[in-house]
Design a protein around this motif. Structure first.
Motif, PDB file in Angstrom:
ATOM      1  N   PRO A 154       0.843  -1.206   0.000  1.00 60.01           N
ATOM      2  CA  PRO A 154       0.000   0.000   0.000  1.00 60.01           C
ATOM      3  C   PRO A 154       0.873   1.248   0.000  1.00 60.01           C
ATOM      4  CG  PRO A 154      -0.774  -1.593   1.625  1.00 60.01           C
ATOM      5  CD  PRO A 154       0.540  -2.103   1.127  1.00 60.01           C
ATOM      6  N   PRO A 155       0.376   2.368  -0.534  1.00 59.87           N
ATOM      7  CA  PRO A 155       1.206   3.576  -0.672  1.00 59.87           C
ATOM      8  C   PRO A 155       1.866   4.032   0.623  1.00 59.87           C
ATOM      9  CG  PRO A 155      -0.837   3.812  -1.907  1.00 59.87           C
ATOM     10  CD  PRO A 155      -0.958   2.537  -1.142  1.00 59.87           C
ATOM     11  N   HIS A 156       1.186   3.895   1.762  1.00 55.46           N
ATOM     12  CA  HIS A 156       1.780   4.375   3.014  1.00 55.46           C
ATOM     13  C   HIS A 156       2.907   3.472   3.510  1.00 55.46           C
ATOM     14  CE1 HIS A 156      -1.329   1.531   4.409  1.00 55.46           C
ATOM     15  NE2 HIS A 156      -0.617   1.410   5.514  1.00 55.46           N
ATOM     16  N   LEU A 157       3.106   2.318   2.827  1.00 53.53           N
ATOM     17  CA  LEU A 157       4.185   1.402   3.206  1.00 53.53           C
ATOM     18  C   LEU A 157       5.207   1.237   2.084  1.00 53.53           C
ATOM     19  CD1 LEU A 157       2.010  -1.419   4.845  1.00 53.53           C
ATOM     20  CD2 LEU A 157       3.241   0.415   6.028  1.00 53.53           C
ATOM     21  N   ALA A 158       5.176   2.096   1.094  1.00 57.45           N
ATOM     22  CA  ALA A 158       6.027   1.933  -0.083  1.00 57.45           C
ATOM     23  C   ALA A 158       7.496   1.789   0.306  1.00 57.45           C
ATOM     24  CB  ALA A 158       5.846   3.129  -1.011  1.00 57.45           C
ATOM     25  N   LEU A 159       8.132   0.773  -0.275  1.00 56.36           N
ATOM     26  CA  LEU A 159       9.534   0.465  -0.002  1.00 56.36           C
ATOM     27  C   LEU A 159      10.328   0.820  -1.246  1.00 56.36           C
ATOM     28  CD1 LEU A 159      11.562  -0.855   2.000  1.00 56.36           C
ATOM     29  CD2 LEU A 159      10.987  -3.055   0.971  1.00 56.36           C
ATOM     30  N   GLY A 160      11.202   1.815  -1.121  1.00 53.43           N
ATOM     31  CA  GLY A 160      11.891   2.343  -2.283  1.00 53.43           C
ATOM     32  C   GLY A 160      12.853   1.387  -2.952  1.00 53.43           C
ATOM     33  N   GLY A 161      13.479   0.509  -2.188  1.00 53.94           N
ATOM     34  CA  GLY A 161      14.476  -0.388  -2.775  1.00 53.94           C
ATOM     35  C   GLY A 161      14.758  -1.542  -1.839  1.00 53.94           C
ATOM     36  N   THR A 162      16.017  -1.926  -1.758  1.00 58.69           N
ATOM     37  CA  THR A 162      16.396  -3.031  -0.881  1.00 58.69           C
ATOM     38  C   THR A 162      16.388  -2.577   0.574  1.00 58.69           C
ATOM     39  OG1 THR A 162      18.742  -2.481  -1.112  1.00 58.69           O
ATOM     40  CG2 THR A 162      17.807  -4.073  -2.674  1.00 58.69           C
ATOM     41  N   SER A 172       5.177  17.827  15.891  1.00 60.21           N
ATOM     42  CA  SER A 172       4.673  19.088  15.337  1.00 60.21           C
ATOM     43  C   SER A 172       5.438  19.547  14.098  1.00 60.21           C
ATOM     44  CB  SER A 172       4.748  20.190  16.411  1.00 60.21           C
ATOM     45  OG  SER A 172       6.085  20.352  16.858  1.00 60.21           O
ATOM     46  N   GLN A 173       6.288  18.663  13.524  1.00 57.11           N
ATOM     47  CA  GLN A 173       7.098  19.041  12.366  1.00 57.11           C
ATOM     48  C   GLN A 173       6.565  18.369  11.098  1.00 57.11           C
ATOM     49  OE1 GLN A 173      11.291  18.270  13.009  1.00 57.11           O
ATOM     50  NE2 GLN A 173      11.150  18.787  15.185  1.00 57.11           N
ATOM     51  N   PRO A 174       5.897  19.113  10.224  1.00 55.50           N
ATOM     52  CA  PRO A 174       5.411  18.523   8.970  1.00 55.50           C
ATOM     53  C   PRO A 174       6.544  17.841   8.198  1.00 55.50           C
ATOM     54  CG  PRO A 174       4.495  20.713   9.282  1.00 55.50           C
ATOM     55  CD  PRO A 174       5.547  20.538  10.356  1.00 55.50           C
ATOM     56  N   GLY A 175       6.245  16.678   7.665  1.00 53.51           N
ATOM     57  CA  GLY A 175       7.247  15.916   6.934  1.00 53.51           C
ATOM     58  C   GLY A 175       8.009  14.933   7.803  1.00 53.51           C
ATOM     59  N   HIS A 176       7.943  15.118   9.110  1.00 58.04           N
ATOM     60  CA  HIS A 176       8.611  14.210  10.044  1.00 58.04           C
ATOM     61  C   HIS A 176       7.804  12.911  10.139  1.00 58.04           C
ATOM     62  CE1 HIS A 176      10.214  12.664  13.851  1.00 58.04           C
ATOM     63  NE2 HIS A 176      11.219  13.514  13.725  1.00 58.04           N
ATOM     64  N   ALA A 177       8.482  11.820  10.412  1.00 57.13           N
ATOM     65  CA  ALA A 177       7.809  10.515  10.511  1.00 57.13           C
ATOM     66  C   ALA A 177       6.724  10.520  11.573  1.00 57.13           C
ATOM     67  CB  ALA A 177       8.836   9.421  10.807  1.00 57.13           C
ATOM     68  N   ALA A 178       6.966  11.165  12.707  1.00 50.32           N
ATOM     69  CA  ALA A 178       5.963  11.211  13.778  1.00 50.32           C
ATOM     70  C   ALA A 178       4.752  12.039  13.361  1.00 50.32           C
ATOM     71  CB  ALA A 178       6.587  11.769  15.050  1.00 50.32           C
ATOM     72  N   HIS A 179       5.000  13.161  12.704  1.00 51.99           N
ATOM     73  CA  HIS A 179       3.895  14.006  12.239  1.00 51.99           C
ATOM     74  C   HIS A 179       3.089  13.267  11.172  1.00 51.99           C
ATOM     75  CE1 HIS A 179       1.868  17.326  10.100  1.00 51.99           C
ATOM     76  NE2 HIS A 179       1.895  17.933  11.288  1.00 51.99           N
ATOM     77  N   ARG A 226       8.065   4.196   9.498  1.00 52.82           N
ATOM     78  CA  ARG A 226       8.043   5.286   8.526  1.00 52.82           C
ATOM     79  C   ARG A 226       9.429   5.898   8.348  1.00 52.82           C
ATOM     80  NH1 ARG A 226       5.549   7.284   4.038  1.00 52.82           N
ATOM     81  NH2 ARG A 226       5.838   9.547   3.899  1.00 52.82           N
ATOM     82  N   ALA A 227      10.137   6.104   9.465  1.00 53.96           N
ATOM     83  CA  ALA A 227      11.486   6.663   9.382  1.00 53.96           C
ATOM     84  C   ALA A 227      12.400   5.741   8.586  1.00 53.96           C
ATOM     85  CB  ALA A 227      12.042   6.897  10.785  1.00 53.96           C
ATOM     86  N   ASN A 228      12.228   4.446   8.753  1.00 50.70           N
ATOM     87  CA  ASN A 228      13.028   3.482   8.003  1.00 50.70           C
ATOM     88  C   ASN A 228      12.697   3.521   6.513  1.00 50.70           C
ATOM     89  OD1 ASN A 228      15.036   1.698   9.219  1.00 50.70           O
ATOM     90  ND2 ASN A 228      13.445   1.220  10.706  1.00 50.70           N
ATOM     91  N   LEU A 229      11.408   3.514   6.216  1.00 58.63           N
ATOM     92  CA  LEU A 229      10.987   3.446   4.814  1.00 58.63           C
ATOM     93  C   LEU A 229      11.404   4.679   4.028  1.00 58.63           C
ATOM     94  CD1 LEU A 229       7.403   1.927   5.165  1.00 58.63           C
ATOM     95  CD2 LEU A 229       9.506   0.762   4.505  1.00 58.63           C
ATOM     96  N   THR A 230      11.534   5.825   4.708  1.00 58.62           N
ATOM     97  CA  THR A 230      11.909   7.063   4.012  1.00 58.62           C
ATOM     98  C   THR A 230      13.392   7.359   4.106  1.00 58.62           C
ATOM     99  OG1 THR A 230      11.298   8.308   6.013  1.00 58.62           O
ATOM    100  CG2 THR A 230       9.625   8.095   4.293  1.00 58.62           C
ATOM    101  N   SER A 231      14.151   6.441   4.703  1.00 56.75           N
ATOM    102  CA  SER A 231      15.599   6.629   4.788  1.00 56.75           C
ATOM    103  C   SER A 231      16.267   6.032   3.559  1.00 56.75           C
ATOM    104  CB  SER A 231      16.156   5.959   6.051  1.00 56.75           C
ATOM    105  OG  SER A 231      16.148   4.545   5.907  1.00 56.75           O
ATOM    106  N   GLY A 232      17.509   6.304   3.387  1.00 57.40           N
ATOM    107  CA  GLY A 232      18.229   5.738   2.251  1.00 57.40           C
ATOM    108  C   GLY A 232      18.671   4.313   2.470  1.00 57.40           C
ATOM    109  N   ASP A 233      18.605   3.847   3.729  1.00 55.50           N
ATOM    110  CA  ASP A 233      19.088   2.510   4.062  1.00 55.50           C
ATOM    111  C   ASP A 233      18.121   1.863   5.050  1.00 55.50           C
ATOM    112  OD1 ASP A 233      20.701   0.266   4.218  1.00 55.50           O
ATOM    113  OD2 ASP A 233      22.004   1.118   5.769  1.00 55.50           O
TER     114      ASP A 233
END
Length: 643
Positions: free
Chosen positions: A112-120, A144-151, A201-208
């Motif tokens: 699902p889009p909210h779980l998208a995995l960019g690569g390995t 309270s920070q837009p774009g942050h994993a918690a937000h 979320r922080a993992n999925l949006t990280s480079g690794d």
């Protein structure tokens, strides 16, 4: 094909009626199989029945899921011995983790889009206290920070988590909370689960990205829940599913199985023993038997719940003790029936509590008893030293006493730089390369040649049934490698020579083909960690053994008495079992969950075939585990003072 009515168990004279019924079942079955009743044998015979009678309708396959890699390999090998490689090729035997990982790796584009995995992705290490505290701080600061994993997480959920609630989560609660998650449709019921979502979320949006196996299972379930066609494809692949050690199935693992197969046409055979439920700390689902009955045993084809009682492992005296322990755990279940009589020995020689004055004398008494058993002809490897926790502490205490008696001790829990020794022995990579190294030490291969040929075919994904030409080609390749890379069995290899020999074997077998022999090697750095651990341990064994031949024996554990935690002993058996440290210090958590504590003790006692020795110091506290001593007393187990 054999007519179902004409089929007989393969390799065994007979099976108890309940086991035979489960083997021949038309629908799903829940098999409650106590210790020593032949759980793996039942699954092996079930596979043989399906494969040899046409119960497995082509092209659908059989999926067998185990907890440990050695159990998965054991079942695969057992089926191949009974049916031959061609028929056994329709069996996929793997661990829960490997099954979930295969789904995620194959269908990650369907997340699902909210779980998208960019690569390995890599396999996440265990969460440390420091990293957990950092996750809490990271989450609170990002709300309270837009774009942050918690937000992102709070916006997705439409909720406003509080800093107080987030900081109030304990690390154990956080670890367990992955078992309560549902990622599609998303369901978050606690602050701990919210932290899991933020970390994901922080993992999925990280480079690794780094994912733990429990989270991999949840993501695989999300793929299935979000994509009915993928669910249908997996159902079309497997007509029969085996679930081993079912009592330890976690909520994550059961959730994946139920999401795929509940309501489908596959027949599921779950085999386990709720008296041996000892993985609660790892998220084992407490009501998993009840859930299976509701999800898979409701239709008219199901065989229902079947109980096995015949114990083929332990002698009659030990079975009597197990029945006393069972009466406390499951008073309504029938007693076990021993298949073998007890030896004609005094009861204290079969089972007793050895009481020493202090820890040093306790360790010495264990070493003396093991030395006596080995002198009487017992193989050191068939003597098991079991401890409740921290095998490394017991190793430091017991090893000097063993060495003073000329005995070899092997801490199976010890990490050798990438894997524990016990886990390394179960890895296909290490078994294959060490078997080939062993062949290189001998001029005439014999059975070692046959083993190496089998490995060569496995690595090449070939079958000897494909024809004589293929077998001849493999034999010629192996003969050339054997001739050009001989090792002198009596020579002392240097670390560099070990590295070079292992590199030669890898080059011959081809690293990418070796990577393909097991699902767990597919992604992440796990394959490289197993390679490194194998090299590390081979170098260590060569340094201590003094020759190639002895290094291989040391690597495999020849002549060494294994030491491990009770948890690691699941599925194993020993002629003689020594359970060390029967006291409150070792069993400190017993009063927190007495039911699991009794199950852990039951597992330890049930590993023994011929004798069971429990040890303690006379000054030890035992108030927390007084119920265990009461049960042992009821079973007639006496305390014997060491001299």
């Amino acid at each position: 094909m054999i007519e179902a009515g004409q089929w007989n168990p393969v390799g065994v004279p007979a099976m108890e009626p309940a086991a035979d019924m489960a083997v021949r079942a038309r629908g799903s079955a829940l098999v409650v199989a106590g210790p020593g009743t032949g759980k793996t044998e039942l699954l092996g015979q079930r596979a043989a029945f399906l494969l040899q009678t046409g119960g497995r309708v082509h092209p659908r396959r059989i999926l067998a899921i185990s907890f440990k890699r050695d159990a998965a390999s054991n079942l695969r090998d057992r089926v191949e011995r009974r049916c031959g490689r061609a028929l056994a090729g329709a069996l996929d035997s793997m661990t829960f983790d490997a099954f979930a990982k295969q789904i995620l790796d194959r269908f990650s584009a369907a997340l699902p889009p909210h779980l998208a995995l960019g690569g390995t992705y890599g396999i996440a290490p265990f969460t440390t206290r420091a990293s957990f505290n950092e996750l809490q701080r990271f989450t609170v600061e990002g709300l309270s920070q837009p774009g942050h994993a918690a937000h992102w997480a709070k916006t997705l959920l439409g909720k406003e988590p509080t800093a107080q609630g987030i900081y109030g989560v304990g690390q154990d609660e956080f670890t367990q909370s992955v078992q309560t998650l549902c990622l599609h449709p998303i369901s978050i019921g606690s602050f701990a689960a919210f932290l899991q979502l933020v970390q994901l979320r922080a993992n999925l949006t990280s480079g690794d990205p780094m994912l733990g196996f429990a989270m991999i299972g949840r993501m695989a379930q999300a793929i299935v829940n979000a994509n009915p066609r993928i669910r249908a494809a997996i159902r079309a692949t497997y007509g029969h599913v085996f679930l081993d050690e079912f009592q330890d199935t976690t909520s994550t693992q059961y959730g994946l199985i139920a999401s795929i197969f509940a309501g489908g046409s596959a027949s599921l055979t779950a085999v386990g023993d709720d008296k041996q439920r000892i993985m609660g700390w790892a998220g084992a689902k407490k009501d998993v038997f009840e859930a299976f009955q509701a999800d898979f045993l409701a239709d008219g084809e199901a065989s229902g719940r079947v109980s096995l009682t015949r114990n083929y492992r332990s002698n009659e005296r030990i079975v009597a003790i197990l029945n006393t322990l069972k009466a406390n755990l499951a008073p309504d279940e029938p007693d076990f029936v021993a298949a073998r009589p007890a030896p004609d020995l005094p009861p204290d020689r079969i089972c007793s509590i050895l009481v020493a004055d202090d820890p040093d004398k306790e360790a010495q008494a264990v070493a003396d008893s093991v030395a006596q058993a080995i002198a009487a002809g017992t193989d050191p490897r068939s003597i098991g030293l079991l401890v409740r926790q921290k095998a490394v502490d017991w190793e430091q205490r017991v090893r000097p006493k063993f060495e003073s008696r000329g005995l070899a001790l092997r801490n199976e829990d010890r990490d050798v730089g990438g894997a524990s020794i016990q886990d390394l022995m179960a890895e296909p990579y290490s078994r294959i390369v060490v078997d080939v190294l062993h062949l290189l030490m001998h001029r005439h291969g014999g059975v070692r040649w046959t083993i190496a040929m089998d490995h060569l075919a496995t690595v090449g994904n070939l079958s000897f049934e494909e024809g004589e030409a293929m077998a001849v080609e493999l034999a010629e390749r192996l003969d050339g490698f054997h001739r050009d890379h001989r090792l002198v069995a009596g020579a002392t290899p240097s670390p560099e020579e070990v590295r070079r020999a292992l590199a030669d074997v890898e080059a011959f077998l081809e690293p990418e083909r070796l990577r393909g022999v097991a699902p767990q090697y597919g992604t992440s750095d796990f394959f490289d960690r197993i390679r490194q651990a194998t090299l590390n341990f081979l170098i260590e064994c060569a340094a201590s053994a003094g020759s190639w031949a002895k290094a291989i024996d040391t690597f495999r554990g020849e002549g060494q008495t294994p030491l491990m935690t009770i948890t690691k002993s699941k599925g194993l058996e020993y002629e003689q079992v020594f359970l060390l440290g029967l006291n409150d210090t070792e069993w400190w958590s017993f009063d927190r969950d007495p039911s699991e504590g009794h199950s852990i003790f039951f597992v330890a006692a049930s590993r023994a075939r011929e004798s069971l020795t429990l040890t303690r110091c006379g000054s030890d506290r035992s108030a927390k585990i007084k119920d265990i001593f009461a049960l042992l007393d009821r079973a007639g187990v006496r305390q014997v003072r060491t001299i």
